[in-house]
Design a protein around this motif. Structure first.
Motif, PDB file in Angstrom:
ATOM      1  N   LYS A 163       0.859  -1.174   0.000  1.00  0.00           N
ATOM      2  CA  LYS A 163       0.000   0.000   0.000  1.00  0.00           C
ATOM      3  C   LYS A 163       0.899   1.229   0.000  1.00  0.00           C
ATOM      4  O   LYS A 163       1.661   1.456   0.954  1.00  0.00           O
ATOM      5  CB  LYS A 163      -0.924   0.031   1.212  1.00  0.00           C
ATOM      6  N   ALA A 164       0.836   1.997  -1.075  1.00  0.00           N
ATOM      7  CA  ALA A 164       1.690   3.179  -1.177  1.00  0.00           C
ATOM      8  C   ALA A 164       1.179   4.107  -2.268  1.00  0.00           C
ATOM      9  O   ALA A 164       0.471   3.690  -3.186  1.00  0.00           O
ATOM     10  CB  ALA A 164       3.141   2.769  -1.472  1.00  0.00           C
ATOM     11  N   ASP A 165       1.581   5.364  -2.172  1.00  0.00           N
ATOM     12  CA  ASP A 165       1.312   6.371  -3.193  1.00  0.00           C
ATOM     13  C   ASP A 165       2.438   6.284  -4.218  1.00  0.00           C
ATOM     14  O   ASP A 165       3.615   6.505  -3.886  1.00  0.00           O
ATOM     15  CB  ASP A 165       1.278   7.750  -2.535  1.00  0.00           C
ATOM     16  N   VAL A 166       2.106   5.966  -5.459  1.00  0.00           N
ATOM     17  CA  VAL A 166       3.139   5.753  -6.476  1.00  0.00           C
ATOM     18  C   VAL A 166       3.912   7.026  -6.797  1.00  0.00           C
ATOM     19  O   VAL A 166       4.998   6.957  -7.380  1.00  0.00           O
ATOM     20  CB  VAL A 166       2.536   5.159  -7.778  1.00  0.00           C
ATOM     21  N   THR A 167       3.382   8.181  -6.417  1.00  0.00           N
ATOM     22  CA  THR A 167       4.084   9.443  -6.711  1.00  0.00           C
ATOM     23  C   THR A 167       5.167   9.747  -5.680  1.00  0.00           C
ATOM     24  O   THR A 167       5.965  10.665  -5.888  1.00  0.00           O
ATOM     25  CB  THR A 167       3.098  10.624  -6.780  1.00  0.00           C
ATOM     26  N   THR A 168       5.207   8.982  -4.579  1.00  0.00           N
ATOM     27  CA  THR A 168       6.216   9.223  -3.543  1.00  0.00           C
ATOM     28  C   THR A 168       6.943   7.951  -3.117  1.00  0.00           C
ATOM     29  O   THR A 168       7.981   8.026  -2.466  1.00  0.00           O
ATOM     30  CB  THR A 168       5.575   9.859  -2.290  1.00  0.00           C
ATOM     31  N   TRP A 169       6.421   6.790  -3.472  1.00  0.00           N
ATOM     32  CA  TRP A 169       7.002   5.506  -3.038  1.00  0.00           C
ATOM     33  C   TRP A 169       8.456   5.358  -3.487  1.00  0.00           C
ATOM     34  O   TRP A 169       8.809   5.676  -4.614  1.00  0.00           O
ATOM     35  CB  TRP A 169       6.148   4.370  -3.620  1.00  0.00           C
ATOM     36  N   GLN A 170       9.288   4.829  -2.567  1.00  0.00           N
ATOM     37  CA  GLN A 170      10.696   4.593  -2.865  1.00  0.00           C
ATOM     38  C   GLN A 170      11.000   3.097  -2.708  1.00  0.00           C
ATOM     39  O   GLN A 170      11.159   2.610  -1.589  1.00  0.00           O
ATOM     40  CB  GLN A 170      11.589   5.402  -1.912  1.00  0.00           C
ATOM     41  N   PRO A 182      -2.279   3.895 -15.105  1.00  0.00           N
ATOM     42  CA  PRO A 182      -2.664   4.889 -14.098  1.00  0.00           C
ATOM     43  C   PRO A 182      -3.957   5.593 -14.480  1.00  0.00           C
ATOM     44  O   PRO A 182      -4.438   5.462 -15.613  1.00  0.00           O
ATOM     45  CB  PRO A 182      -1.477   5.866 -14.147  1.00  0.00           C
ATOM     46  N   PRO A 183      -4.523   6.363 -13.563  1.00  0.00           N
ATOM     47  CA  PRO A 183      -5.651   7.220 -13.946  1.00  0.00           C
ATOM     48  C   PRO A 183      -5.215   8.157 -15.067  1.00  0.00           C
ATOM     49  O   PRO A 183      -4.152   8.783 -14.963  1.00  0.00           O
ATOM     50  CB  PRO A 183      -5.954   7.993 -12.654  1.00  0.00           C
ATOM     51  N   TYR A 184      -6.027   8.265 -16.127  1.00  0.00           N
ATOM     52  CA  TYR A 184      -5.592   9.129 -17.231  1.00  0.00           C
ATOM     53  C   TYR A 184      -6.734   9.887 -17.912  1.00  0.00           C
ATOM     54  O   TYR A 184      -6.587  10.375 -19.031  1.00  0.00           O
ATOM     55  CB  TYR A 184      -4.791   8.346 -18.270  1.00  0.00           C
ATOM     56  N   LEU A 212      -2.752  13.797 -17.626  1.00  0.00           N
ATOM     57  CA  LEU A 212      -1.333  13.491 -17.854  1.00  0.00           C
ATOM     58  C   LEU A 212      -0.482  13.484 -16.579  1.00  0.00           C
ATOM     59  O   LEU A 212       0.712  13.171 -16.636  1.00  0.00           O
ATOM     60  CB  LEU A 212      -0.747  14.500 -18.844  1.00  0.00           C
ATOM     61  N   TYR A 213      -1.075  13.778 -15.454  1.00  0.00           N
ATOM     62  CA  TYR A 213      -0.314  13.966 -14.217  1.00  0.00           C
ATOM     63  C   TYR A 213       0.572  12.762 -13.877  1.00  0.00           C
ATOM     64  O   TYR A 213       1.776  12.903 -13.631  1.00  0.00           O
ATOM     65  CB  TYR A 213      -1.269  14.262 -13.064  1.00  0.00           C
ATOM     66  N   PHE A 214      -0.011  11.575 -13.852  1.00  0.00           N
ATOM     67  CA  PHE A 214       0.757  10.392 -13.428  1.00  0.00           C
ATOM     68  C   PHE A 214       1.855  10.046 -14.428  1.00  0.00           C
ATOM     69  O   PHE A 214       2.933   9.592 -14.035  1.00  0.00           O
ATOM     70  CB  PHE A 214      -0.172   9.204 -13.197  1.00  0.00           C
ATOM     71  N   SER A 219       7.239   9.175 -15.175  1.00  0.00           N
ATOM     72  CA  SER A 219       8.358   9.257 -16.118  1.00  0.00           C
ATOM     73  C   SER A 219       9.592   9.849 -15.436  1.00  0.00           C
ATOM     74  O   SER A 219      10.725   9.440 -15.701  1.00  0.00           O
ATOM     75  CB  SER A 219       7.974  10.111 -17.334  1.00  0.00           C
ATOM     76  N   GLN A 220       9.380  10.806 -14.546  1.00  0.00           N
ATOM     77  CA  GLN A 220      10.474  11.423 -13.813  1.00  0.00           C
ATOM     78  C   GLN A 220      11.073  10.473 -12.778  1.00  0.00           C
ATOM     79  O   GLN A 220      12.293  10.433 -12.591  1.00  0.00           O
ATOM     80  CB  GLN A 220       9.982  12.694 -13.096  1.00  0.00           C
TER      81      GLN A 220
END
Length: 275
Positions: A163-170, A182-184, A212-214, A219-220
């Motif tokens: 369980k994690a947020d893919v925009t911050t998960w390490q 992802p949601p698009y 396009l957010y995700f 990509s980054q």
């Protein structure tokens, strides 16, 4: 009342014939063959009221898949229900692409982001060597419930669920392949969606920045999470190819290309890490 009479009533009310058969099979716990052989037999009258209720739900636009409680993806049944995105045939193109890119790898390490029901990593798990390992990352508690149930259903012992947020998960490891659907869908598109889709979780559908957010964030972030020669694989909306390809190129990915679905629409974008 006979199965045939129930079938006729539902069809007259507007439910498609093939959907009515699926609802009859599901509610009366009868196979398609038995149903057709006994179409003129009386059915269990204690279930007629419940059948009429689910027919009314279907007519109102409630998803067939939620009424059935499961749906097939890549030849496998998956539990689904409110709070989780319904697996779609178009996403099978992503799975096929991942299988091709994993071809020749003895023990590929695969990560799926925004996993939902788990249909992508589980389909991959059942079609790659047992030595492969998988990680599924999902934030929604409702979706995680189905993800765990589907993992257990298909006995995917090589699948780790986080369980994690893919925009911050390490992650603590690197991967041969990262997949994501992802949601698009942009906020402006939401009112134009079919009634059935609007019953699915908005969290799994809508993204900022016109959808396009995700793609921009992942990509980054994902280049550093891939092994040398590793691949990222995105499912995209049919009008998003140029933007998603540009995101990948701007963040160092090579061999960026687009793969179409069975209808000829742009459906998958891939990029490779080559340092």
């Amino acid at each position: 009342m006979t199965y045939r009479e129930l079938f006729g009533q539902a069809c007259k009310q507007g439910v498609a014939s093939h959907e009515t058969l699926l609802l009859l099979e599901h509610l009366f716990s009868i196979s398609r063959t038995s149903l057709l052989l006994h179409f003129d037999d009386s059915c269990d009258e204690s279930l007629i009221s419940q059948f009429n209720q689910i027919v009314a739900q279907r007519i109102s636009g409630y998803p067939l898949q939620y009424l059935l409680g499961e749906w097939e993806f890549f030849g496998l049944p998956f539990y689904v229900g409110e709070g989780v995105l319904i697996p779609r045939a178009d996403t099978e193109v992503l799975v096929e692409t991942a299988l091709e890119l994993c071809d020749g790898l003895f023990a590929p390490n695969v990560c799926d982001l925004c996993s939902g029901s788990g249909c992508i990593p589980i389909a991959l798990s059942k079609n790659l060597p047992e030595s492969a390992t998988f990680t599924a990352v999902e934030l929604s508690d409702a979706a995680l419930t189905y993800l765990h149930k589907n993992k257990e259903r298909h006995q995917c012992d090589n699948l780790a669920i986080l369980k994690a947020d893919v925009t911050t998960w390490q992650p603590e490891q690197t991967f041969d392949v990262i997949t994501s659907n992802p949601p698009y869908i942009g906020q402006n598109e939401i009112p134009t969606l079919q009634a059935e889709v609007l019953h699915e979780p908005l969290m799994a559908l809508q993204a900022q920045e016109d959808g396009l957010y995700f793609y921009r964030i992942l990509s980054q972030r994902c280049y550093q999470f891939l092994k040398e020669n590793g691949w990222i694989i995105f499912e995209i909306g049919y009008q998003q190819r140029e933007s998603v390809c540009q995101f990948l190129k701007e963040n160092g990915f090579s061999n960026v290309r687009v793969i179409t679905d069975y209808s000829g629409n742009d459906r998958v974008v891939i990029g490779q890490k080559i340092t």
